[in-house]
Write a protein that holds these residues in place. Structure first.
Motif, PDB file in Angstrom:
ATOM      1  N   GLY A  66      42.053  33.828  44.701  1.00  0.00           N
ATOM      2  CA  GLY A  66      41.521  35.011  44.034  1.00  0.00           C
ATOM      3  C   GLY A  66      42.391  36.230  44.276  1.00  0.00           C
ATOM      4  N   GLY A  67      41.850  37.378  43.889  1.00  0.00           N
ATOM      5  CA  GLY A  67      42.581  38.625  44.093  1.00  0.00           C
ATOM      6  C   GLY A  67      42.840  38.902  45.563  1.00  0.00           C
ATOM      7  N   GLY A  68      41.842  38.575  46.410  1.00  0.00           N
ATOM      8  CA  GLY A  68      42.028  38.756  47.848  1.00  0.00           C
ATOM      9  C   GLY A  68      43.135  37.882  48.388  1.00  0.00           C
ATOM     10  N   PHE A  69      43.240  36.674  47.887  1.00  0.00           N
ATOM     11  CA  PHE A  69      44.287  35.735  48.293  1.00  0.00           C
ATOM     12  C   PHE A  69      45.671  36.298  47.943  1.00  0.00           C
ATOM     13  CE2 PHE A  69      47.108  32.171  47.357  1.00  0.00           C
ATOM     14  CZ  PHE A  69      46.869  31.268  48.373  1.00  0.00           C
ATOM     15  N   ILE A  70      45.862  36.696  46.696  1.00  0.00           N
ATOM     16  CA  ILE A  70      47.172  37.167  46.232  1.00  0.00           C
ATOM     17  C   ILE A  70      47.574  38.479  46.896  1.00  0.00           C
ATOM     18  CG2 ILE A  70      48.403  38.038  44.198  1.00  0.00           C
ATOM     19  CD1 ILE A  70      46.906  35.992  42.539  1.00  0.00           C
ATOM     20  N   LEU A  71      46.665  39.460  46.873  1.00  0.00           N
ATOM     21  CA  LEU A  71      47.003  40.764  47.445  1.00  0.00           C
ATOM     22  C   LEU A  71      46.982  40.749  48.964  1.00  0.00           C
ATOM     23  CD1 LEU A  71      46.377  41.614  44.451  1.00  0.00           C
ATOM     24  CD2 LEU A  71      45.755  43.823  45.391  1.00  0.00           C
ATOM     25  N   VAL A 141      28.455  38.592  48.278  1.00  0.00           N
ATOM     26  CA  VAL A 141      28.546  39.972  47.778  1.00  0.00           C
ATOM     27  C   VAL A 141      29.858  40.603  48.223  1.00  0.00           C
ATOM     28  CG1 VAL A 141      27.532  42.278  47.904  1.00  0.00           C
ATOM     29  CG2 VAL A 141      26.041  40.294  47.649  1.00  0.00           C
ATOM     30  N   LEU A 142      30.252  40.370  49.481  1.00  0.00           N
ATOM     31  CA  LEU A 142      31.528  40.884  49.979  1.00  0.00           C
ATOM     32  C   LEU A 142      32.698  40.238  49.241  1.00  0.00           C
ATOM     33  CD1 LEU A 142      30.811  40.964  53.827  1.00  0.00           C
ATOM     34  CD2 LEU A 142      31.017  42.912  52.292  1.00  0.00           C
ATOM     35  N   TRP A 143      32.526  38.988  48.847  1.00  0.00           N
ATOM     36  CA  TRP A 143      33.551  38.289  48.083  1.00  0.00           C
ATOM     37  C   TRP A 143      33.759  38.982  46.731  1.00  0.00           C
ATOM     38  CZ3 TRP A 143      33.364  32.230  47.487  1.00  0.00           C
ATOM     39  CH2 TRP A 143      34.573  31.780  46.934  1.00  0.00           C
ATOM     40  N   VAL A 144      32.665  39.327  46.068  1.00  0.00           N
ATOM     41  CA  VAL A 144      32.752  40.058  44.801  1.00  0.00           C
ATOM     42  C   VAL A 144      33.477  41.381  45.011  1.00  0.00           C
ATOM     43  CG1 VAL A 144      31.406  41.233  43.006  1.00  0.00           C
ATOM     44  CG2 VAL A 144      30.678  38.990  43.831  1.00  0.00           C
ATOM     45  N   SER A 349      37.741  34.269  40.989  1.00  0.00           N
ATOM     46  CA  SER A 349      36.959  34.276  42.232  1.00  0.00           C
ATOM     47  C   SER A 349      35.630  34.983  42.060  1.00  0.00           C
ATOM     48  CB  SER A 349      37.746  34.971  43.345  1.00  0.00           C
ATOM     49  OG  SER A 349      38.694  34.110  43.889  1.00  0.00           O
ATOM     50  N   MET A 350      35.636  36.053  41.286  1.00  0.00           N
ATOM     51  CA  MET A 350      34.404  36.838  41.149  1.00  0.00           C
ATOM     52  C   MET A 350      33.304  36.029  40.477  1.00  0.00           C
ATOM     53  SD  MET A 350      33.749  40.488  39.306  1.00  0.00           S
ATOM     54  CE  MET A 350      32.088  41.123  39.162  1.00  0.00           C
TER      55      MET A 350
END
Length: 555
Positions: A66-71, A141-144, A349-350
């Motif tokens: 997801g975005g967290g993974f890439i960034l 929720v934190l994942w979102v 991911s969201m």
């Protein structure tokens, strides 16, 4: 900088493509529902337990990439106090998928659970399982939030679009297509998104590596240039923290409902295993471009770019290093392609987090506790409302912090220290009961809070060996304290389950105080065991008689 109109048009086209795919998948979901009337909830949440193998691999991979993974990988690699050796995400995920496929998939599939909380509800009852659901819902929720933060920062840098508008638009699109078709929409949009992530990131890499403002990353890997070497180091006194972060990412992911949603949607156990193993390879490949982005950013003379000095790290913008690198080190059209990759990763991911939390609430709380007689139509609306509520909650959190790593680590932290030991005990230890689960739950929460968390400003009350100030002046635990808490929680569940079993089975405490009815549950088990013993003895006696008759006849 003015609004990037071509980039905005490209993003609009991307969102329309994703929305169109989601609508098509929703129509497919409706068709499946007509063929299998009465299974509407299972079709929405698990795609009728008949997801295609290739689609399953894509959706599981896209959920984790997801975005967290890439960034997050780019941020850790660029950060001079960390480096690539601390950008752990891809390698622990290989362990996550292998353990999940080899050990956790089988008991989940054999019992035909709808969510990962079903075994808790069946064994511990509704009250305790409702309490245990809370950390899982918070983690979603934190994942979102972390996925939206990554996209909001990227779009504001590259498109010069307001951070608020970026997040709201992305949130509305993801919520909309998740509402329309459930797991069908999520899975089929994940296929498009994963392809875009792979192509877009690798298209950007050559332009970043050959830009005139950066040194060769092979020269800066182990040498001090504009900042510390981007490979980074793990000193002996930091090894405990590195190990703790590794185990957190590897085992924490096994306590996410999104993982089991993909496992349970597969048509067979073998397909679920293949899905896990193939996804682990994809995660490794997709982590490489982000490492290279962070390495290039660490090798850049920012004073020679239009970004200027101070550097992104000194401006406290390390969390946005990927969009900053794309904006200032690549041609404009390449940076637009790059934002497509981030947007695709965020969406992939969201939507998974939205459907995951909706599954837990609708199935384990509403259907099993609040309204057991709820119809399929009513449950569809409950799922939709849950998706909207979780989406709004995650969106609201994005305005509190702009670091991807903060939301990433805090969310996975709760899954690792609190939910993972509970899941291990419920699946693999028949000894576990509600008393042990309650003690383990409380131990996990209390110890975790008292251990502190510098990312959200909680000072440690319990100072494990090696607790000291880090390079940024924050009091940090360098002992693998999360792993220690997880083990203590797991041991507490088993120990107090055993003690409670002894106390009630030997009538040391009146049975009327047995709120979890463990003695009542033990009686059928004991009776079944006695029946088996009697059946075995009877079979043995019959075999002995037959042998004697044969011997007599032969004489």
């Amino acid at each position: 900088m003015s609004l990037n109109v071509p980039g905005l048009v490209a993003m609009a086209a991307f969102y329309l493509l994703i929305l169109g795919t989601g609508i098509w998948a929703a129509m497919r979901s409706k068709t499946a529902e007509k063929k299998c009337p009465g299974d509407g909830m299972e079709i929405t949440l698990l795609a009728g337990r008949n997801i295609n193998l290739l689609v399953g691999i894509f959706t599981l991979t896209a959920t984790w990439v997801g975005g967290g993974f890439i960034l997050g990988i780019a941020e850790a690699t660029y950060n001079p106090t960390l480096g690539a050796v601390w950008a752990l995400m891809p390698v622990p995920y290989v362990l996550t998928f292998f353990l999940g496929g080899f050990f956790f998939a089988k008991p989940m599939r054999e019992n035909k659970y709808m969510t990962m909380m079903d075994p808790f509800q069946q064994k511990y009852g509704n009250v305790l399982s409702s309490v245990l659901i809370f950390p899982a819902l918070v983690a979603d929720v934190l994942w979102v939030a972390r996925t939206l933060v990554s996209l909001g920062g990227t779009m504001s840098v590259i498109l010069d679009l307001s951070y608020v508008y970026s997040i709201i638009i992305s949130s509305v699109v993801a919520i909309t297509y998740t509402l329309l078709g459930g797991l069908y929409s999520v899975a089929y949009t994940d296929v498009i998104q994963l392809i875009l992530i792979f192509v877009s990131l690798w298209v950007c890499v050559p332009f970043l590596l050959t830009n005139p403002h950066s040194l060769d990353i092979s020269l800066t890997a182990y040498n001090q240039t504009f900042q510390a070497p981007w490979v980074g180091t793990v000193e002996l006194n930091e090894a405990g923290k590195w190990f703790d972060d590794f185990m957190l990412l590897a085992l924490g992911g096994l306590a996410y409902q999104a993982f089991y949603q993909r496992i349970l949607s597969a048509s067979s156990y073998t397909q679920a295993q293949v899905t896990c193993y193939a996804s682990s390879a994809f995660c490794l490949v997709l982590g490489i471009p982000s490492v290279l982005v962070g390495a290039v950013a660490a090798s850049t003379d920012w004073n020679s770019t239009s970004y200027g000095l101070p550097s992104p790290y000194e401006r406290d913008e390390a969390g946005s290093i990927l969009p900053i690198a794309l904006q200032y080190l690549t041609p404009p059209y390449i940076s637009i392609i790059g934002i497509g990759a981030v947007a695709a990763a965020v969406m992939s991911s969201m939507d998974s987090a939205l459907l995951s939390s909706a599954s837990l609430f609708s199935s384990n709380i509403y259907k099993n506790i609040i309204r057991k007689q709820a119809s399929d139509r009513e449950m569809q609306w409950v799922i939709r409302i849950s998706v909207v509520v979780v989406g709004l909650a995650g969106t609201a959190l994005t305005f509190l912090d702009n670091s991807v790593l903060v939301f990433w680590l805090v969310g996975v932290d709760m899954s690792y220290t609190i939910m993972f030991p509970q899941l291990v005990c419920i699946l693999f230890f028949k000894l576990s009961n509600g008393y042990g689960a309650t003690v383990g739950y409380m131990m996990g929460i209390i110890l975790r809070i008292l251990s502190g968390e510098p990312l959200i400003g909680i000072p440690p009350v319990i100072k494990f060996p090696g607790c000291r100030l880090d390079d940024e002046g924050k009091l940090t635990q360098f002992f693998p304290f999360r792993t220690a808490i997880m083990i203590i929680s797991l041991a507490s569940i088993l120990l107090f389950s055993w003690l409670a079993s002894i106390i009630f089975s030997k009538d040391l405490v009146s049975e009327r105080w047995d709120v979890f009815n463990i003695k009542r549950k033990q009686k059928p088990i004991a009776r079944a065991a006695d029946d088996n013993d009697m059946r075995t003895n009877s079979d043995s006696e019959e075999a002995s008689t037959n042998k004697q008759l044969l011997d007599t006849t032969s004489c």
